[in-house]
Scaffold this motif. Sequence first.
Motif, PDB file in Angstrom:
ATOM      1  N   UNK A  57      54.638  55.135  50.390  1.00  0.00           N
ATOM      2  CA  UNK A  57      54.199  55.087  49.005  1.00  0.00           C
ATOM      3  C   UNK A  57      55.305  55.485  48.046  1.00  0.00           C
ATOM      4  N   UNK A  58      56.311  56.176  48.537  1.00  0.00           N
ATOM      5  CA  UNK A  58      57.405  56.590  47.672  1.00  0.00           C
ATOM      6  C   UNK A  58      58.431  55.483  47.459  1.00  0.00           C
ATOM      7  N   UNK A  59      58.210  54.321  48.051  1.00  0.00           N
ATOM      8  CA  UNK A  59      59.146  53.211  47.900  1.00  0.00           C
ATOM      9  C   UNK A  59      58.383  51.922  47.737  1.00  0.00           C
ATOM     10  N   UNK A  78      48.510  50.594  46.654  1.00  0.00           N
ATOM     11  CA  UNK A  78      49.865  51.085  46.895  1.00  0.00           C
ATOM     12  C   UNK A  78      50.599  51.352  45.585  1.00  0.00           C
ATOM     13  N   UNK A  79      50.388  50.498  44.601  1.00  0.00           N
ATOM     14  CA  UNK A  79      51.086  50.682  43.326  1.00  0.00           C
ATOM     15  C   UNK A  79      50.688  51.971  42.646  1.00  0.00           C
ATOM     16  N   UNK A  80      49.421  52.390  42.807  1.00  0.00           N
ATOM     17  CA  UNK A  80      48.932  53.606  42.154  1.00  0.00           C
ATOM     18  C   UNK A  80      48.874  54.797  43.105  1.00  0.00           C
ATOM     19  N   UNK A 122      55.666  56.277  43.583  1.00  0.00           N
ATOM     20  CA  UNK A 122      56.947  55.583  43.627  1.00  0.00           C
ATOM     21  C   UNK A 122      57.498  55.312  42.243  1.00  0.00           C
ATOM     22  N   UNK A 123      56.621  55.076  41.261  1.00  0.00           N
ATOM     23  CA  UNK A 123      57.091  54.771  39.914  1.00  0.00           C
ATOM     24  C   UNK A 123      57.210  56.002  39.025  1.00  0.00           C
ATOM     25  N   UNK A 124      56.867  57.182  39.540  1.00  0.00           N
ATOM     26  CA  UNK A 124      57.044  58.408  38.785  1.00  0.00           C
ATOM     27  C   UNK A 124      56.023  58.660  37.697  1.00  0.00           C
ATOM     28  N   UNK A 125      54.938  57.892  37.640  1.00  0.00           N
ATOM     29  CA  UNK A 125      53.924  58.099  36.610  1.00  0.00           C
ATOM     30  C   UNK A 125      53.004  59.259  36.986  1.00  0.00           C
ATOM     31  N   UNK A 126      52.318  59.773  35.983  1.00  0.00           N
ATOM     32  CA  UNK A 126      51.439  60.907  36.201  1.00  0.00           C
ATOM     33  C   UNK A 126      50.143  60.472  36.874  1.00  0.00           C
TER      34      UNK A 126
END
Length: 527
Positions: A57-59, A78-80, A122-126
Amino acid sequence: MNLRHIHLLLTLHVCFSNAATSESYEETLQLTPLPDGKVSARFAFKTLASTNIEENQDSDDRPQHYKLFPLALGQLLRAQSISELHLSLNAGKWDYDKWGYPIDQSVASGAELWVWMSESSSNGTSVDQRWKDLSNGLAGLFCASLGALDETRTTKPQWAFGPEGDLLSSRSYHLRHAFLPSESVCTENLTPFLKLLPCKGKSGLSSLLNPHPLFGSNWHGIGVHVRPLAHESMELTMTFGAVLDPVRLSRGKRDWNFDDIFGRPIGRACPVASRSLIKVVLPAHAAYQIAPEPTTVDKDGATYDLTMLSFPLTIGMSWPQEERFQHSIASPSNPLSARRIITGGSQSRGDILFHFINNQNVSQDVVCVETAPWFVNYFLNTRRVVVNGIDREDIILETAYTLPRNHQPSLLETVLRLPAHSVTEMSMSFLKSFIAYTQHPPDAERGWDLPAAAISFTLTDSHPQEPARRLYTRNLLIDLPTPDFSMPYNVIIMSSTVIALFFGSVFNLLTRRFVWVKTRATDIVRD
């Protein structure tokens, strides 16, 4: 390139897909005759994938390859960075007193969504931003109004809605839960639901999902449940449930078959299903007939294996000794039942009352989760608990209350220890806030929906690994102070009338020419 080369390429593609991801799909239909003559139908479509839902999930660089698991749902999870998801869309009212506890516990009217998500992404969002993106993505995927599950409806329960999957102990997770009681279920939700299934409603048990008879039932609901399992695998269970009424369809008898309750038979089996079963719970104290002959019969009921039957297939059950079904007044006694009502006719204040009945021989610990919109403020100092007519504040073990701030909902969690064979009532007062006239819905006079309260508990005789059970109260309506929306329309109508009369008179005077008209004497008619 001829057909032989195309067939070879397809074969190689399937082989590599099987090597990359091992997936299995099975479907089950359980039919349960109910004491009031109705039939409970529960469809379960389960997909098991060897790819862990939290893997990498981190990539975002690792591609996703699915054979049976729906790609659109997998990409969204996976995106979220969603580890576990539970979504339900229900319409109608589940009657616990007549139908007992359902297999799928989320039966509250409206939409309910709760997820466990990883703290890192992966995208660093909260976490809050990913929750918002998830609700919007599910809204587009299932054609529902889930985008309305914003911060005004989202809560963070502490003691209820625990994870049902095997979450990793090395990660930190956050829970988000939201109710949308006004959401309904229709064909627009069933169509994208069928598109996520491998057989798309064309064959197998999914071909019985006919919208016309199902949406005319007493209760129906859609469920999507994703959870991680041990050994790096994930499980997707898509369910559809309905409570059908053959007594109403046959005008007096509770006999049923597929043509009556579903409107069609099963044409053929789903070719990709590793197991396709139909289970019929058999009555214990009634003379019945079931056709065709089941594949196996045991203490749990009759089982039909679609891989061993001929098609078209239609299953029916009849009670030949009954000329007309007579509904029994006696209802099954559940170990625990709960209901909730609102008292008081004032538009500024009111009282809410919880009614618990424990029919067990031992005490029962329950967690009552009450979610209220931001304009409803509870007064905990007015809370009163009465057990069998006696005040008992000592049965309250824990209390957690989140105040409604910045248009966020209030959350009240209460842990109670209900004595054996007891009737417990918990009541408290609340205040209804004044809201701006622009915040009222178009049907303001109807009232505001109060989401169902969730009662979480674990029976003493349940399995240690079985998740806690939940039962839901019915949705309620709150009557807020509502302005007279008819006055603006009256002002507009009167102003428009005055302006029209004034403008018409002035325009008539300015544009009309007044001249003398000469007439001949012969044109004058005299008496």
